[in-house]
Design a protein around this motif. Structure first.
Motif, PDB file in Angstrom:
ATOM      1  N   UNK A  17      86.655  48.539 -23.368  1.00  0.00           N
ATOM      2  CA  UNK A  17      87.622  49.137 -24.302  1.00  0.00           C
ATOM      3  C   UNK A  17      88.521  48.069 -24.920  1.00  0.00           C
ATOM      4  N   UNK A  18      88.899  47.063 -24.129  1.00  0.00           N
ATOM      5  CA  UNK A  18      89.750  45.972 -24.619  1.00  0.00           C
ATOM      6  C   UNK A  18      89.223  44.653 -24.062  1.00  0.00           C
ATOM      7  N   UNK A  19      88.148  44.100 -24.641  1.00  0.00           N
ATOM      8  CA  UNK A  19      87.496  42.909 -24.075  1.00  0.00           C
ATOM      9  C   UNK A  19      88.399  41.688 -23.975  1.00  0.00           C
ATOM     10  N   UNK A  20      89.438  41.615 -24.813  1.00  0.00           N
ATOM     11  CA  UNK A  20      90.299  40.429 -24.791  1.00  0.00           C
ATOM     12  C   UNK A  20      91.358  40.488 -23.702  1.00  0.00           C
ATOM     13  N   UNK A  21      91.445  41.598 -22.967  1.00  0.00           N
ATOM     14  CA  UNK A  21      92.445  41.717 -21.904  1.00  0.00           C
ATOM     15  C   UNK A  21      92.102  40.784 -20.746  1.00  0.00           C
ATOM     16  N   UNK A  22      93.088  40.056 -20.265  1.00  0.00           N
ATOM     17  CA  UNK A  22      92.875  39.128 -19.161  1.00  0.00           C
ATOM     18  C   UNK A  22      92.502  39.891 -17.899  1.00  0.00           C
ATOM     19  N   UNK A  23      91.663  39.279 -17.048  1.00  0.00           N
ATOM     20  CA  UNK A  23      91.168  39.976 -15.861  1.00  0.00           C
ATOM     21  C   UNK A  23      92.292  40.482 -14.960  1.00  0.00           C
ATOM     22  N   UNK A  24      93.407  39.776 -14.919  1.00  0.00           N
ATOM     23  CA  UNK A  24      94.503  40.179 -14.040  1.00  0.00           C
ATOM     24  C   UNK A  24      95.224  41.427 -14.537  1.00  0.00           C
ATOM     25  N   UNK A  25      95.012  41.787 -15.803  1.00  0.00           N
ATOM     26  CA  UNK A  25      95.701  42.936 -16.385  1.00  0.00           C
ATOM     27  C   UNK A  25      94.853  44.195 -16.409  1.00  0.00           C
ATOM     28  N   UNK A  26      93.576  44.107 -16.107  1.00  0.00           N
ATOM     29  CA  UNK A  26      92.694  45.267 -16.239  1.00  0.00           C
ATOM     30  C   UNK A  26      93.119  46.458 -15.382  1.00  0.00           C
ATOM     31  N   UNK A  75      78.148  33.742 -12.782  1.00  0.00           N
ATOM     32  CA  UNK A  75      77.883  34.198 -14.147  1.00  0.00           C
ATOM     33  C   UNK A  75      78.695  35.434 -14.502  1.00  0.00           C
ATOM     34  N   UNK A  76      78.822  36.349 -13.543  1.00  0.00           N
ATOM     35  CA  UNK A  76      79.502  37.610 -13.817  1.00  0.00           C
ATOM     36  C   UNK A  76      81.012  37.544 -13.633  1.00  0.00           C
ATOM     37  N   UNK A  77      81.500  36.523 -12.939  1.00  0.00           N
ATOM     38  CA  UNK A  77      82.936  36.446 -12.681  1.00  0.00           C
ATOM     39  C   UNK A  77      83.553  35.260 -13.417  1.00  0.00           C
ATOM     40  N   UNK A  78      83.234  34.052 -12.989  1.00  0.00           N
ATOM     41  CA  UNK A  78      83.884  32.876 -13.576  1.00  0.00           C
ATOM     42  C   UNK A  78      83.447  32.684 -15.026  1.00  0.00           C
ATOM     43  N   UNK A  79      82.128  32.563 -15.235  1.00  0.00           N
ATOM     44  CA  UNK A  79      81.634  32.314 -16.594  1.00  0.00           C
ATOM     45  C   UNK A  79      81.982  33.473 -17.529  1.00  0.00           C
ATOM     46  N   UNK A  80      81.906  34.692 -17.028  1.00  0.00           N
ATOM     47  CA  UNK A  80      82.205  35.863 -17.863  1.00  0.00           C
ATOM     48  C   UNK A  80      83.663  35.856 -18.315  1.00  0.00           C
ATOM     49  N   UNK A  81      84.576  35.602 -17.393  1.00  0.00           N
ATOM     50  CA  UNK A  81      85.985  35.556 -17.781  1.00  0.00           C
ATOM     51  C   UNK A  81      86.277  34.376 -18.704  1.00  0.00           C
ATOM     52  N   UNK A  82      85.576  33.276 -18.496  1.00  0.00           N
ATOM     53  CA  UNK A  82      85.774  32.101 -19.353  1.00  0.00           C
ATOM     54  C   UNK A  82      85.302  32.368 -20.777  1.00  0.00           C
ATOM     55  N   UNK A  83      84.251  33.199 -20.921  1.00  0.00           N
ATOM     56  CA  UNK A  83      83.767  33.562 -22.250  1.00  0.00           C
ATOM     57  C   UNK A  83      84.854  34.266 -23.050  1.00  0.00           C
ATOM     58  N   UNK A  84      85.497  35.229 -22.417  1.00  0.00           N
ATOM     59  CA  UNK A  84      86.468  36.053 -23.142  1.00  0.00           C
ATOM     60  C   UNK A  84      87.825  35.373 -23.281  1.00  0.00           C
ATOM     61  N   UNK A  85      88.222  34.638 -22.262  1.00  0.00           N
ATOM     62  CA  UNK A  85      89.512  33.964 -22.279  1.00  0.00           C
ATOM     63  C   UNK A  85      89.345  32.539 -21.746  1.00  0.00           C
ATOM     64  N   UNK A  86      88.984  31.574 -22.625  1.00  0.00           N
ATOM     65  CA  UNK A  86      88.844  30.191 -22.161  1.00  0.00           C
ATOM     66  C   UNK A  86      90.091  29.751 -21.404  1.00  0.00           C
ATOM     67  N   UNK A  87      89.891  29.111 -20.264  1.00  0.00           N
ATOM     68  CA  UNK A  87      90.987  28.906 -19.331  1.00  0.00           C
ATOM     69  C   UNK A  87      92.022  27.891 -19.809  1.00  0.00           C
ATOM     70  N   UNK A  88      91.554  26.863 -20.530  1.00  0.00           N
ATOM     71  CA  UNK A  88      92.417  25.709 -20.774  1.00  0.00           C
ATOM     72  C   UNK A  88      93.002  25.724 -22.183  1.00  0.00           C
ATOM     73  N   UNK A  89      94.181  25.124 -22.289  1.00  0.00           N
ATOM     74  CA  UNK A  89      94.813  25.016 -23.602  1.00  0.00           C
ATOM     75  C   UNK A  89      94.067  24.018 -24.489  1.00  0.00           C
ATOM     76  N   UNK A  90      93.504  22.978 -23.881  1.00  0.00           N
ATOM     77  CA  UNK A  90      92.795  21.950 -24.633  1.00  0.00           C
ATOM     78  C   UNK A  90      91.359  22.376 -24.904  1.00  0.00           C
ATOM     79  N   UNK A  91      90.926  22.330 -26.153  1.00  0.00           N
ATOM     80  CA  UNK A  91      89.548  22.682 -26.491  1.00  0.00           C
ATOM     81  C   UNK A  91      88.570  21.677 -25.901  1.00  0.00           C
ATOM     82  N   UNK A  92      88.986  20.413 -25.765  1.00  0.00           N
ATOM     83  CA  UNK A  92      88.115  19.391 -25.171  1.00  0.00           C
ATOM     84  C   UNK A  92      87.854  19.696 -23.693  1.00  0.00           C
ATOM     85  N   UNK A  93      88.897  20.113 -22.979  1.00  0.00           N
ATOM     86  CA  UNK A  93      88.728  20.465 -21.568  1.00  0.00           C
ATOM     87  C   UNK A  93      87.861  21.711 -21.440  1.00  0.00           C
ATOM     88  N   UNK A  94      88.028  22.663 -22.341  1.00  0.00           N
ATOM     89  CA  UNK A  94      87.166  23.860 -22.321  1.00  0.00           C
ATOM     90  C   UNK A  94      85.701  23.484 -22.527  1.00  0.00           C
TER      91      UNK A  94
END
Length: 368
Positions: free
Chosen positions: A182-191, A51-70
């Protein structure tokens, strides 16, 4: 994981970064582990971590380009965690916006809720003992861990970061919580590359952060109950203050951070520095009221939280052992011309004096 560079693919499966593949793979691993070893502790840890790692990052930055896959991945997470991800997303984004969450019924919420209820119904019918005593106990414990994580990430009303390498490696930079807010849309790898000036920080990860404050506060309350302990504490601390104060220039004003409950520092400095104006700064009004019972009216009381890095308009600032914040920042950037820091006996900084071997405590003097 924390060292993964930013990559924004223009085509392909991934919407923002190929590094998100590791999170998707770990979600699949989570599901496989639960199928092989469906025990309550693993269910609890899985609900908390995912919930705090995978789902949390998926909330802010959905992983897939396809909305159906998301949508499919969101449904899979809903089944895996027992939490409709649309509900989780709406609540979490309201938290970031600082607004009250309101239930908003949508097609995705209905579908994900139906999936969770169908899973629970099947488990309850086919394996009632497992569902009641294993799954539900692990699920509720996981929710408790999530609540504990959220509390300590915002203890004192502001987001708090933790920069430990091990935690941020295992939790995909989740420790950079102040930076994330401070910047919720920043990808986890850039924090780690985002420098948030004045961010509150703790040397403990969220689930262990209670070790930083609570046990010491419990001991402090024991001191309140015992005049013998009060005399011992005053005697040992007075000796350390007497050893260090002669090294200071004229002190006209003193700020005592976290000086509530049993105000040993104020009681000692009131005698050793009779001409100085003393101010007690404490975020807990109960602590301040408790301190007033031991002191006279010449002390100033401020019900506020000390902000790490903020300068104090005084000659001397005194910090407690149970400081809720980054003690290292105080040593690196003293907030006043002179600073006295209560610290563990093995943490020698600047000029120090041992308070008590029994208390494992020392008093460190540093200058700006």
């Amino acid at each position: 994981m924390a060292s993964v560079a930013w990559r924004h693919p223009r085509t392909g499966l991934w919407r923002f970064s190929r590094s998100d593949a590791s999170l998707v793979a770990l979600a699949a691993l989570h599901a496989a582990i639960l199928m092989l070893w469906p025990v309550a502790p693993l269910i609890a840890v899985g609900v908390w971590w995912n919930s705090n790692i995978i789902a949390h990052n998926f909330i802010h930055r959905p992983f897939f380009r396809s909305s159906a896959v998301n949508r499919l991945f969101s449904a899979a997470l809903s089944l895996l965690l027992g939490i409709p991800q649309t509900l989780w997303r709406d609540r979490h984004l309201a938290h970031h916006a600082g607004i009250e969450w309101r239930l908003r019924v949508s097609r995705s919420l209905v579908v994900e809720t139906a999936l969770v209820l169908c899973l629970w119904s099947a488990l309850a019918l086919l394996e009632p003992h497992f569902f009641m005593w294993v799954y539900l106990s692990g699920y509720l414990a996981g929710l408790g861990l999530c609540a504990m994580q959220g509390h300590w990430e915002h203890a004192g009303g502001k987001p708090i970061s933790h920069y430990g390498r091990i935690y941020n490696f295992l939790c995909f930079n989740d420790g950079y919580h102040a930076e994330h807010h401070a910047v919720p849309a920043t990808h986890w790898s850039r924090l780690p590359h985002f420098n948030h000036a004045g961010a509150a920080a703790s040397s403990w990860p969220p689930l262990l952060r209670w070790l930083e404050v609570r046990p010491l506060e419990i001991l402090e309350r024991f001191v309140l109950l015992s005049p013998h302990l009060q005399r011992f504490v005053l005697r040992t601390h007075r000796r350390a203050f007497r050893a260090l104060l002669p090294q200071l220039e004229t002190i006209r004003s003193v700020a005592i951070v976290g000086g509530g409950l049993f105000p040993r520092t104020a009681l000692i400095l009131r005698d050793l520095l009779p001409e100085a104006q003393l101010t007690i700064v404490d975020s807990d009004p109960y602590n301040l009221e408790t301190a007033r019972r031991f002191l006279d009216a010449n002390i100033e009381y401020r019900n506020e939280r000390y902000v790490p890095g903020a300068s104090r308009d005084c000659d001397l600032t005194v910090f407690p052992l149970c400081l809720d914040g980054d003690r290292g920042a105080i040593y690196r950037h003293p907030p006043s011309p002179s600073v006295l820091v209560h610290d563990w006996i093995w943490r020698r900084r600047g000029t120090g004096a041992v308070v008590s071997v029994a208390l494992l405590k020392r008093l460190n003097l540093v200058h700006r």
